[in-house]
Design an enzyme around this catalytic site. Structure first.
Site, PDB file in Angstrom:
ATOM      1  N   TYR A  57       0.836  -1.200   0.000  1.00  0.00           N
ATOM      2  CA  TYR A  57       0.000   0.000   0.000  1.00  0.00           C
ATOM      3  C   TYR A  57       0.875   1.255   0.000  1.00  0.00           C
ATOM      4  O   TYR A  57       1.587   1.531   0.964  1.00  0.00           O
ATOM      5  CB  TYR A  57      -0.931   0.037   1.217  1.00  0.00           C
ATOM      6  CG  TYR A  57      -1.889  -1.132   1.305  1.00  0.00           C
ATOM      7  CD1 TYR A  57      -2.398  -1.752   0.169  1.00  0.00           C
ATOM      8  CD2 TYR A  57      -2.289  -1.632   2.540  1.00  0.00           C
ATOM      9  CE1 TYR A  57      -3.266  -2.815   0.256  1.00  0.00           C
ATOM     10  CE2 TYR A  57      -3.163  -2.705   2.641  1.00  0.00           C
ATOM     11  CZ  TYR A  57      -3.647  -3.289   1.493  1.00  0.00           C
ATOM     12  OH  TYR A  57      -4.506  -4.354   1.578  1.00  0.00           O
TER      13      TYR A  57
ATOM     14  N   HIS B 241      -0.171 -12.041   0.822  1.00  0.00           N
ATOM     15  CA  HIS B 241      -1.030 -11.039   0.193  1.00  0.00           C
ATOM     16  C   HIS B 241      -1.418 -11.431  -1.236  1.00  0.00           C
ATOM     17  O   HIS B 241      -0.556 -11.540  -2.104  1.00  0.00           O
ATOM     18  CB  HIS B 241      -0.280  -9.705   0.190  1.00  0.00           C
ATOM     19  CG  HIS B 241      -1.135  -8.514  -0.104  1.00  0.00           C
ATOM     20  ND1 HIS B 241      -0.646  -7.231  -0.081  1.00  0.00           N
ATOM     21  CD2 HIS B 241      -2.451  -8.395  -0.425  1.00  0.00           C
ATOM     22  CE1 HIS B 241      -1.613  -6.381  -0.375  1.00  0.00           C
ATOM     23  NE2 HIS B 241      -2.711  -7.069  -0.587  1.00  0.00           N
TER      24      HIS B 241
END
Length: 324
Positions: A64, A129
């Site tokens: 992110y 992820h």
């Protein structure tokens, strides 16, 4: 006279971990400027307000904002000045700004980098992820064993996996000993427009796995402002969600609040992650959660919205251009 205590969000147990997560989790991807610039003051203020209102679960990833989210979250949590045991932090490994790497070497280095950015000695949950972008057999045979080593070293407390297609969870969980993976994080599959995660809940519970659901607003589909341009949903699904949002607005209702309350209604889901980057967003999300417990959700409007979305119910999209 002292003012009455502020209502706080409820806590829910996460599988067999012993952790109690706030039913609304703080999604920290916006702190990485993923949806526009956020100042340090705004970030620290939103994390402080979230904690004050009972939100104890914070989720981030090195992906992110190209590691920015972790750095800003770390600074914001430190500014709370409370004992480490009072909040729960999840981060991720395997997905980075420059691509995917689920090798044992990379994820082992990854946690050290993440801990430094977060200014922490350990994270509560480390999640692989978006595993659909890697080899699921590598996840089973190499990545998860590497995470078990990190768990033994005390750098992480629990192991998780994340991704969009629900089939990835059964593939992995069927191939590892029970209790190896503690948590799954699913997104965009438990909301008004798509509730397919519900069918998987009995299986996940039978495996003793804690369940976190993200993107109750379907990455912007269930908002008045609509999804970002890159959103991979079909034109038909976007149009139906837009019609539902307009229907709510015309009646003085907010589709995002309704969507969050829908997602919070299933107690088998320990926490619903919502991206936040302002005190106002925190207040709105907490208010929606508190109202659900004290008053209940607007069943009439919900039924009307479900009717609008019925032709596109459970329509999903291939992984690829999502922000998660």
């Amino acid at each position: 006279m002292a003012s009455p205590p502020l209502p706080k969000v409820e806590l829910r147990e996460l599988g067999n971990t012993g952790l109690k997560l706030s039913c609304v989790g703080f999604g920290a991807s916006p702190l990485g400027n993923v949806f526009g610039p956020v100042s340090d003051d705004e970030a620290i203020g939103s994390v402080r307000e979230a904690f004050r209102r009972g939100i104890n679960f914070f989720d981030t990833s090195p992906y992110y904002g190209g590691t920015l989210s972790e750095k800003v979250l770390g600074k914001s949590l430190k500014a709370l000045g409370v004992p480490r045991s009072e909040y729960i932090v999840a981060t991720k490994c395997g997905r980075y700004a420059d691509g995917f790497d689920f090798s044992a070497d990379r994820v082992t280095k990854s946690i050290d980098e993440s801990l430094e950015r977060l200014q922490l000695d350990y994270v509560d949950i480390l999640q692989c992820h978006d595993i659909e972008f890697g080899s699921l057999d590598q996840i089973v045979n190499e990545t998860i064993p590497a995470l078990k080593t990190l768990k033994e070293a005390g750098k992480i407390r629990f192991i998780g996996i994340t991704g969009l297609p629900l089939g990835i969870f059964t593939y992995v969980l069927d191939r590892i000993p029970a209790g190896t993976v503690d948590v799954v994080l699913s997104y965009c599959h438990f909301g008004i427009n798509d509730s397919t995660l519900e069918d998987l809940l009995p299986y996940l519970k039978s495996k003793g796995v804690g369940i976190i659901s993200a993107s109750p607003l379907a990455m912007g589909l269930l908002t008045e402002s609509g999804p970002p341009e890159w959103h991979p949903a079909s034109a038909e699904l976007k149009a139906a969600c837009r019609a539902a949002a307009v229907y709510c607005k015309e009646r003085g209702k907010n589709i995002s609040k309704l969507a969050l309350q829908y997602s919070l209604s299933n107690k088998d889901i320990s926490s619903v992650l919502v991206g936040m980057n302002s005190v106002i967003q925190v207040e709105e999300n907490v208010a929606a959660a508190v109202e659900l417990v004290t008053i209940g959700k607007d069943e009439k409007t919900l039924a009307e919205v479900e009717a609008i979305l019925k032709p596109v119910k459970n329509q999903t999209w291939p992984s690829g251009i999502q922000q998660s």
